[in-house]
Design a protein around this motif. Structure first.
Motif, short mmCIF file in Angstrom:
data_model
loop_
_atom_site.label_atom_id
_atom_site.label_comp_id
_atom_site.label_asym_id
_atom_site.label_seq_id
_atom_site.Cartn_x
_atom_site.Cartn_y
_atom_site.Cartn_z
N TYR A 60 0.82 -1.22 0.00
CA TYR A 60 0.00 0.00 0.00
C TYR A 60 0.85 1.26 0.00
CZ TYR A 60 -3.26 3.54 1.77
OH TYR A 60 -4.00 4.67 1.95
N VAL A 64 2.01 5.79 -2.88
CA VAL A 64 2.32 7.20 -2.72
C VAL A 64 3.26 7.69 -3.82
CG1 VAL A 64 4.40 6.99 -1.28
CG2 VAL A 64 2.85 8.90 -0.91
N PHE A 244 -4.50 12.78 7.79
CA PHE A 244 -4.23 11.90 6.66
C PHE A 244 -3.03 11.01 6.95
CE2 PHE A 244 -5.30 16.05 4.37
CZ PHE A 244 -6.66 15.78 4.30
N THR A 245 -3.02 9.86 6.33
CA THR A 245 -1.77 9.11 6.21
C THR A 245 -0.98 9.75 5.06
OG1 THR A 245 -2.62 7.56 4.55
CG2 THR A 245 -2.96 7.00 6.88
N THR A 247 -0.06 8.52 2.28
CA THR A 247 -0.67 8.15 1.00
C THR A 247 -1.95 8.94 0.77
OG1 THR A 247 0.22 5.92 1.23
CG2 THR A 247 -1.52 6.23 -0.38
N GLU A 248 -2.78 9.06 1.79
CA GLU A 248 -4.00 9.87 1.66
C GLU A 248 -3.66 11.34 1.41
OE1 GLU A 248 -6.68 7.10 4.72
OE2 GLU A 248 -5.69 8.93 5.42
N ALA A 249 -2.62 11.84 2.08
CA ALA A 249 -2.21 13.23 1.87
C ALA A 249 -1.75 13.45 0.43
CB ALA A 249 -1.09 13.58 2.85
N ALA A 251 -2.85 11.83 -2.18
CA ALA A 251 -4.05 11.84 -3.01
C ALA A 251 -4.76 13.20 -2.92
CB ALA A 251 -5.00 10.72 -2.59
N VAL A 252 -4.87 13.74 -1.71
CA VAL A 252 -5.47 15.06 -1.54
C VAL A 252 -4.64 16.12 -2.24
CG1 VAL A 252 -6.07 16.82 0.16
CG2 VAL A 252 -6.60 14.43 0.63
#
Length: 441
Positions: A60, A64, A244-245, A247-249, A251-252
């Motif tokens: 996962y 990133v 965020f993690t 990876t989520e950061a 994406a944002v």
């Protein structure tokens, strides 16, 4: 033949492949596969290939990488670089050499939303180099400052090489990003100091300064950089606030940067397809190198070469700093012929266990891993501007076809002195890398 002997033999074979200009990922994969068969046979190799590549690429955390690359593509095509340079120039452009300093500062700002040194060098040279030429900066200083400033792209978070290092070293990505802030700021300040020294030794190198801007104009230029500031705060602030993690950061950050690029017109026409194609190409290249490095490192593991190397170093009684100095020298030499990502993947599995097994200033395992990551990243940064590879130099040369390559390499020499001093400081004072981590953790 012992595993160590086989490992050394295949290392020579791989260097021969690189000398023949075989792509680094393919060279590492072939070397690792042949060596694996030599040590363990075909059946273990086939069993490894059946499971290990899938296990690596389904990780996962690796998602990133394409996200940060796409974020950098959007930033490059979105015209965000010009606003950064205008803001920097409004504050310090009237100083002697101030426009080149503003170029370095804008490289640092762009690196905060890009994560790639090559993209930073290419984008900022497109914006800054014409202005430096127009203001009669010497070609060596103009190109040298941008080649060096471009290296900030991998040091100022978010950084793709730092993500790869975090995965290899099994460290927290957010902590590595945090640790990189102070070295990154020191790098930018160091480059500006170099420009100031060069322009005082040779007053003609800097050309005339730009007119002094009023505070109203300065505030206006800062306001124009709001997309960059907002994206940086959302991505980095989201990570450290726990929202965020990483990876989520990422994406944002892609969404925010994409919106900014779309509003500026950078994604119209072929712009979007160029961003997607550039991301796919960069991701494919990185993942091929990662696959090759995994194969090579698996061969090294079964050959027991890294463990025996660590045991040999320990038995020789070398001091910790002697070992670290030798590793830095090796990195500097590799940086002359290899890109930063390849160096990370090739060397970290070998060097990191050696560093972790020695005592440096009483640091814990995690602190040593993060500290070594910062040193390795800075040394790899040097490789981006050293001959004969010097990828940033080639990027700048492609933007300034009228300036000889030798002139650009001559221009980066004073900045290399700043880099060497910074490496020396990071080695002697680990708190430079760890201070932000200790304050905010």
């Amino acid at each position: 033949m012992t595993g160590t002997t086989i490992g050394l033999t295949m290392g020579v074979v791989m260097m021969g492949m690189l000398a023949l200009r075989v792509q680094i990922g393919i060279a590492m994969f072939l070397t690792g596969a042949i060596g694996y068969v030599w040590v363990s046979g075909w059946d273990p190799l086939l069993a490894y290939l059946k499971n290990a590549p899938y296990g690596r690429f389904s990780l996962y955390d690796l998602s990133v990488v394409p996200l940060f690359l796409l974020m950098g593509q959007f930033a490059t095509h979105g015209g965000l670089s010009r606003a950064l340079f205008k803001a920097g120039n409004a504050f310090i452009g009237h100083w002697k050499g101030g426009m080149a300093m503003a170029g370095v500062a804008s490289c640092a700002g762009f690196g905060a939303i890009c994560g790639s040194s090559l993209a930073t060098a290419a984008t900022m040279s497109h914006v800054v180099l014409p202005e430096l030429k127009r203001h009669q900066y010497k070609p060596s200083l103009a190109t040298g400052s941008l080649a060096a400033g471009g290296t900030l792209g991998i040091l100022i978070p978010p950084s793709v090489p730092l993500v790869i290092y975090a995965i290899l070293a099994e460290q927290n990505i957010a902590k590595l990003f945090l640790a990189a802030f102070v070295p990154g700021i020191l790098a930018a300040i160091g480059y500006m100091v170099v420009i100031a020294i060069v322009t005082r030794i040779d007053p003609q190198a800097g050309g005339p300064g730009s007119p002094r801007h009023s505070w109203a104009e300065r505030v206006s230029t800062v306001i124009d950089t709001w997309p960059v500031l907002l994206i940086f705060l959302v991505v980095i602030g989201g990570i450290y606030s726990g929202l965020f993690t990483p990876t989520e950061a990422a994406a944002v950050g892609v969404i925010a940067t994409g919106i900014a690029a779309w509003k500026s017109g950078g994604l119209k026409g072929e712009g979007l397809m160029q961003c997607i194609y550039g991301t796919a190409t960069g991701t494919g290249m990185m993942f091929l190198i990662l696959l090759g490095a995994d194969m090579l490192n698996s061969f090294m593991a079964v050959s027991q070469m890294p463990a025996e190397a660590a045991a040999w170093v320990e038995s020789m009684g070398f001091g910790p700093f002697t070992v670290l100095f030798a590793i830095i020298v090796i990195y500097l030499l590799l940086g002359c012929v290899m890109d930063s990502l390849s160096m990370i993947l090739l060397t970290v599995p070998i060097f990191l266990p050696i560093i972790l097994g020695m005592d440096y200033f009483g640091l814990g395992i995690e602190e040593k891993a993060i500290w070594f990551g910062m040193i390795a990243l800075v040394v790899m940064e040097v490789g981006l501007i050293t001959p004969p590879v010097g990828m940033n130099v080639y990027i700048i040369s492609s933007m300034a076809k009228d300036i000889p390559m030798a002139t650009i390499f001559r221009g980066v020499l004073p900045f290399l002195a700043s880099d060497i001093l910074r490496i020396f400081l990071l080695v002697l004072f680990p708190s430079i890398s760890l201070v932000a981590l200790r304050i905010f953790s």
